[in-house]
Design a protein around this motif. Structure first.
Motif, PDB file in Angstrom:
ATOM      1  N   GLU B  28       0.831  -1.209   0.000  1.00  0.00           N
ATOM      2  CA  GLU B  28       0.000   0.000   0.000  1.00  0.00           C
ATOM      3  C   GLU B  28       0.871   1.267   0.000  1.00  0.00           C
ATOM      4  OE1 GLU B  28      -3.896  -1.988   2.181  1.00  0.00           O
ATOM      5  OE2 GLU B  28      -2.219  -1.245   3.378  1.00  0.00           O
ATOM      6  N   VAL B  29       1.974   1.211   0.699  1.00  0.00           N
ATOM      7  CA  VAL B  29       2.901   2.355   0.644  1.00  0.00           C
ATOM      8  C   VAL B  29       3.407   2.523  -0.782  1.00  0.00           C
ATOM      9  CG1 VAL B  29       5.143   3.223   1.416  1.00  0.00           C
ATOM     10  CG2 VAL B  29       3.594   2.141   3.069  1.00  0.00           C
ATOM     11  N   ASP B  30       3.782   1.417  -1.388  1.00  0.00           N
ATOM     12  CA  ASP B  30       4.267   1.469  -2.768  1.00  0.00           C
ATOM     13  C   ASP B  30       3.212   2.068  -3.692  1.00  0.00           C
ATOM     14  OD1 ASP B  30       6.184   0.686  -4.917  1.00  0.00           O
ATOM     15  OD2 ASP B  30       4.526  -0.625  -5.496  1.00  0.00           O
ATOM     16  N   ALA B  31       1.969   1.645  -3.502  1.00  0.00           N
ATOM     17  CA  ALA B  31       0.895   2.157  -4.366  1.00  0.00           C
ATOM     18  C   ALA B  31       0.712   3.662  -4.159  1.00  0.00           C
ATOM     19  CB  ALA B  31      -0.408   1.414  -4.064  1.00  0.00           C
ATOM     20  N   ALA B  32       0.790   4.107  -2.896  1.00  0.00           N
ATOM     21  CA  ALA B  32       0.624   5.540  -2.625  1.00  0.00           C
ATOM     22  C   ALA B  32       1.748   6.352  -3.266  1.00  0.00           C
ATOM     23  CB  ALA B  32       0.593   5.777  -1.114  1.00  0.00           C
ATOM     24  N   VAL B  33       2.979   5.840  -3.154  1.00  0.00           N
ATOM     25  CA  VAL B  33       4.112   6.573  -3.724  1.00  0.00           C
ATOM     26  C   VAL B  33       4.004   6.590  -5.253  1.00  0.00           C
ATOM     27  CG1 VAL B  33       6.613   6.615  -3.994  1.00  0.00           C
ATOM     28  CG2 VAL B  33       5.619   6.086  -1.764  1.00  0.00           C
ATOM     29  N   ARG B  34       3.627   5.466  -5.832  1.00  0.00           N
ATOM     30  CA  ARG B  34       3.503   5.434  -7.287  1.00  0.00           C
ATOM     31  C   ARG B  34       2.398   6.363  -7.787  1.00  0.00           C
ATOM     32  NH1 ARG B  34       6.753   1.899  -9.605  1.00  0.00           N
ATOM     33  NH2 ARG B  34       7.742   0.472  -8.143  1.00  0.00           N
ATOM     34  N   VAL B 163       3.026  14.621  -2.591  1.00  0.00           N
ATOM     35  CA  VAL B 163       3.331  14.330  -1.194  1.00  0.00           C
ATOM     36  C   VAL B 163       2.662  13.029  -0.760  1.00  0.00           C
ATOM     37  CG1 VAL B 163       2.830  15.123   1.170  1.00  0.00           C
ATOM     38  CG2 VAL B 163       3.667  16.756  -0.537  1.00  0.00           C
ATOM     39  N   VAL B 164       3.397  12.229  -0.001  1.00  0.00           N
ATOM     40  CA  VAL B 164       2.765  11.135   0.746  1.00  0.00           C
ATOM     41  C   VAL B 164       3.013  11.402   2.219  1.00  0.00           C
ATOM     42  CG1 VAL B 164       2.676   8.653   1.200  1.00  0.00           C
ATOM     43  CG2 VAL B 164       3.082   9.481  -1.137  1.00  0.00           C
ATOM     44  N   VAL B 165       1.916  11.560   2.963  1.00  0.00           N
ATOM     45  CA  VAL B 165       2.015  11.879   4.383  1.00  0.00           C
ATOM     46  C   VAL B 165       1.954  10.601   5.208  1.00  0.00           C
ATOM     47  CG1 VAL B 165       0.946  13.095   6.328  1.00  0.00           C
ATOM     48  CG2 VAL B 165       0.859  14.099   4.030  1.00  0.00           C
ATOM     49  N   ILE B 209      10.279   5.957   3.718  1.00  0.00           N
ATOM     50  CA  ILE B 209      11.572   6.647   3.590  1.00  0.00           C
ATOM     51  C   ILE B 209      12.519   5.847   2.705  1.00  0.00           C
ATOM     52  CG2 ILE B 209      12.823   5.687   5.591  1.00  0.00           C
ATOM     53  CD1 ILE B 209      12.759   9.383   4.727  1.00  0.00           C
ATOM     54  N   ARG B 210      12.270   4.537   2.604  1.00  0.00           N
ATOM     55  CA  ARG B 210      13.150   3.690   1.791  1.00  0.00           C
ATOM     56  C   ARG B 210      12.679   3.548   0.356  1.00  0.00           C
ATOM     57  NH1 ARG B 210      13.738  -1.070   6.276  1.00  0.00           N
ATOM     58  NH2 ARG B 210      15.314  -0.063   7.573  1.00  0.00           N
ATOM     59  N   HIS B 211      11.518   4.084   0.031  1.00  0.00           N
ATOM     60  CA  HIS B 211      10.976   3.849  -1.317  1.00  0.00           C
ATOM     61  C   HIS B 211      11.822   4.566  -2.372  1.00  0.00           C
ATOM     62  CE1 HIS B 211       8.289   3.525  -4.683  1.00  0.00           C
ATOM     63  NE2 HIS B 211       7.529   2.695  -3.989  1.00  0.00           N
ATOM     64  N   PRO B 212      12.211   3.845  -3.417  1.00  0.00           N
ATOM     65  CA  PRO B 212      13.091   4.449  -4.424  1.00  0.00           C
ATOM     66  C   PRO B 212      12.528   5.714  -5.080  1.00  0.00           C
ATOM     67  CG  PRO B 212      12.867   2.077  -4.804  1.00  0.00           C
ATOM     68  CD  PRO B 212      11.926   2.422  -3.687  1.00  0.00           C
TER      69      PRO B 212
END
Lengths: 509, 509
Positions: B28-34, B163-165, B209-212
């Motif tokens: 889900e974090v990946d999806a939000a960042v993408r 932004v991703v909060v 914080i680790r997402h590329p």
């Protein structure tokens, strides 16, 4: 245990020339940092430090013959290049003196009280103050311009920060000479000589980055060395800014139309750029996307001719020579990689320039060929032949960060017909400097310069060349409701120093 | 394994109110960042993003009653304070819209070719581009102003960065509400809702914080949490800027003359500042140097009276309450520490304000009392009584970095007689904001504001409040010899967007 000797070595023979110094102990690093820290007050006056920078330039010029000879003996870069580099270094010192005089870098912002704001605004006055002692890790490949008296030192002193330089082991004797010139220039202005410290030795470099009184660092060098220091800076109890310029492939894209229009000129230009300084520039074009087909073939032919005509050269040290030869060998073995001009050993102490070709398709996805997307220091480049625009775009999208990205366009494309603007937008995320119809070697010293780029090109968003390089060594401070009588002159309403500033929203100069 | 529930908790009772969400998985974090990354193109137009920020402010104001009620239920900060904080948040969004409109933050520098430079300067045009997706870690203590729609988000969106909060667990329901308002404001301008992502959960914060594709981060919170994220940002294969505001003691120095002149007013002012928001401000004065002797005694008397009159309050969560009580107990046990008003447990869910006193001598060298030089979140301060100026200076020199440093001067000292200017210079190395005769609580939103300071106050040299906060999310790029037809309009000679710029050395507005 006896201190390790620091030798000056002749890269033309690999032989030791003389012992210059010994490696600094932890105590000596500490002493150098403390002396620098103690000298910071002497840099507080902008007039004094601008004068110091100008005197430093004058004294370096006065010692030119001696300095160029010393530099050539240790680097084999030749007197012509070194004379030019020294001139650039002096120009840079004077350019920062001018920036210090003008004072725009202080970034003065003044807001008077405003009760209509939410919440109400008190009297706020902001400018920038020096961070403190700056550690400078100098580079092998620019013994003047990115070394003891180079851009990091000039910008740090300009910002009001004393400097301790970690000398590069490829030119320790020159480093000592230049440090002596800078110190005597400091003394002429009543600045303690400790304002410019110099230490030798790998361990000394680690001690330096960990020293509690070191407030920031500048670095130019390899990804491995730079990353190790970056990590050490970040791991400190009090982390400090680390502005490192590490590595860059500097991709070049030649459009089909550009190749059709001037294949020969582009091939010859590329040969000149990739072999300049025996390929030892951080902005050497290391990957060139050239269209498949006849026009691209002509470009490769022109490149072949020009590179074949290049004399063998001496690298900065024999370790680099070994790495270059090993790097070439490993790359040349990859499937579908050809070498129209095989780079390699020239003689016992030299290397000869060359280049490799590969179908761009091999670079379009992760695999063994990713090695070709890593910088190889020395006179070599990789020409990747692409069959369509999409393939070139795919390869570009796979690259790590770069100092520069270049596109060669046809006259029509440059005039706005075709994909010119689109390609510029495609290259922008890759690099800190985007060039059209030029070559990335040659980094002008100018206010608009940006010599930095996404990691690993740079470890921060800063530049190490150009006027804004001074920003790296400063931090803002705001005074709230400080009476006029107590404010530093930079922040007084009547602007006694005539600084450019933002005054209640108005830009004043 | 079932996803961990995210509960909204009432700090007035410690009871769960409702389940708001579940903690985000790595996917889900990946999806939000993408989704955020995919939305970046929609922010490219400055006009659109300025309008988006203004609409966001309008829509937040329109939802004021609902938002304030939701915020109060989770934070117990009270409707008056929260209404003010929401107004500040909307003001801030509009202030950044104004900054985006003006475009000075693009920092345009144009240099035309100059063959007289060494080396010659080609055509160079520099401005700043957005870094990419920004991760925002919101704070507990400002559920509006340093949270989902706070300064980090406003400045990042203003810079053109999606932004991703990472929501703060102390107000998850409010975070969802505010995110919904921001997303619908985005939709009104044709910006994909993914431009503002929201994730819950500690592990999700680490994934983020680790997402590329995350290019930078903003954080407001504790030293421990902030340092862990800073370390993770620095340890990435590609490190990213981490702008964290971690902790600050905010020292205050009261001169002998100031205490003699207005002991009562200073004591009362201090009481107000240290208890504001139940002492949960990052700029709460945590250490106050007060002269020994009668004038200082009067100040302490006034402080005692005012703090004794303060009502018990509810902290943001019960863990904070536990930490506050434990921190107080540990400090109160130290030799020579007194508590004229003992801070502590008010009731089962509240705390009462108080303060400790200690001879400054105890803080002049390393030892157990160093605990008093660490921030203690909540309504407590430490009053250190000094016997002479040297002792006060010694204590100040031992402090870690701070957001603010304050001096209270007498009228004569403020007018330039005595040590006023000297004290200002002494406080400047300690902090990012230096105040005279005021209190550090209350951080105005203004171009000249600087809300940041030496570590651990901030992990970078940047500010999280004020106009220059936008600089954190940008990097420079320079175009070399790009034909006018291909240049972005920001860099064209005729300046079609009317941007302030530095044009061949001339400042233009």
């Amino acid at each position: 245990m006896a201190a390790a000797p620091v030798w000056s070595v002749d890269p033309r023979t690999g032989k030791q020339r003389e012992q210059v110094a010994v490696e600094a102990t932890a105590e000596e690093v500490d002493a150098a940092v403390r002396a620098a820290h103690a000298a910071r007050g002497a840099l507080a006056d902008r007039t004094v430090r601008a004068a110091f920078l100008r005197t430093a330039a004058d004294r370096l010029e006065a010692a030119r013959d001696q300095l160029v000879e010393a530099a050539d003996a240790e680097t084999a870069l030749g007197p012509v290049r070194l004379t030019g580099e020294l001139a650039r270094t002096c120009y840079q010192l004077r350019a920062f003196a001018g920036i210090v005089d003008e004072g725009a870098f202080l970034d003065v912002i003044i807001n008077h009280p405003d009760d209509t704001a939410t919440p109400p605004v008190p009297d706020l006055r902001r400018y920038k103050v020096p961070l403190g002692v700056v550690a400078v890790y100098s580079a092998s490949n620019f013994p003047f311009a990115f070394s003891v008296a180079g851009g990091d030192t000039a910008s740090a002193l300009g910002a009001g920060c004393p400097v301790v330089v970690k000398a590069h082991p490829d030119h320790p004797a020159l480093s000592e000479l230049v440090a002596r010139v800078l110190r005597s220039a400091a003394a002429e202005h009543g600045i303690p000589e400790g304002v410019l410290g110099l230490v030798h030795g790998f361990e000394a470099g680690i001690e330096l980055i960990r020293h509690p009184l070191v407030a920031a660092a500048g670095f130019t060098g390899s990804v491995r060395g730079g990353r190790a220091l970056f990590d050490a800076a970040a791991a400190r109890p009090v982390p400090i800014p680390f502005h490192g310029e590490l590595g860059s492939l500097n991709p070049v894209l030649v459009t089909e139309a550009a190749a059709a229009e001037r294949a020969e000129a582009i091939g010859a230009g590329l040969a000149g750029s990739m072999t300049l300084g025996v390929g030892q520039f951080c902005v050497k074009p290391g990957l060139v996307l050239v269209p498949a087909g006849a026009a691209g073939d002509n470009l490769v032919k022109s490149l072949t001719d020009a590179v074949s005509d290049t004399d063998a050269g001496v690298l900065l040290d024999h370790r680099m020579r070994d790495n270059f030869l090993a790097g070439i060998a490993e790359r040349a073995e990859l499937t579908d990689v050809d070498s129209p001009v095989t780079p390699g050993a020239g003689g016992e102490h030299t290397v000869s320039a060359g280049f490799l070709t590969v179908p761009a398709e091999r670079l379009a996805r992760a695999g063994d060929h990713d090695l070709l997307l890593e910088e190889c220091f020395g006179p070599v480049t990789v020409v990747a032949r692409y069959t369509d625009d999409g393939e070139a775009t795919t390869v570009l999208s796979r690259l790590p960060g770069n100092l520069t990205a270049t596109v060669h366009l046809s006259a029509e494309e440059a005039a706005g017909e075709g994909r010119g603007a689109e390609l510029l937008a495609e290259l922008t995320p890759l690099a800190g400097r985007v060039l059209v119809n030029g070559w990335p070697t040659g980094v002008a010293v100018a206010p608009a310069q940006h010599h930095g780029g996404p990691y690993p090109a740079t470890t921060s968003t800063s530049t190490s060349v150009g006027g804004t390089a001074i920003e790296r060594w400063l931090r803002p401070v705001t005074y709230q409701n400080a009476p006029e009588a107590l404010l530093p002159p930079e922040l007084r309403d009547d602007n006694p120093l005539g600084l450019p500033r933002r005054y209640d929203g108005r830009l004043e100069r």
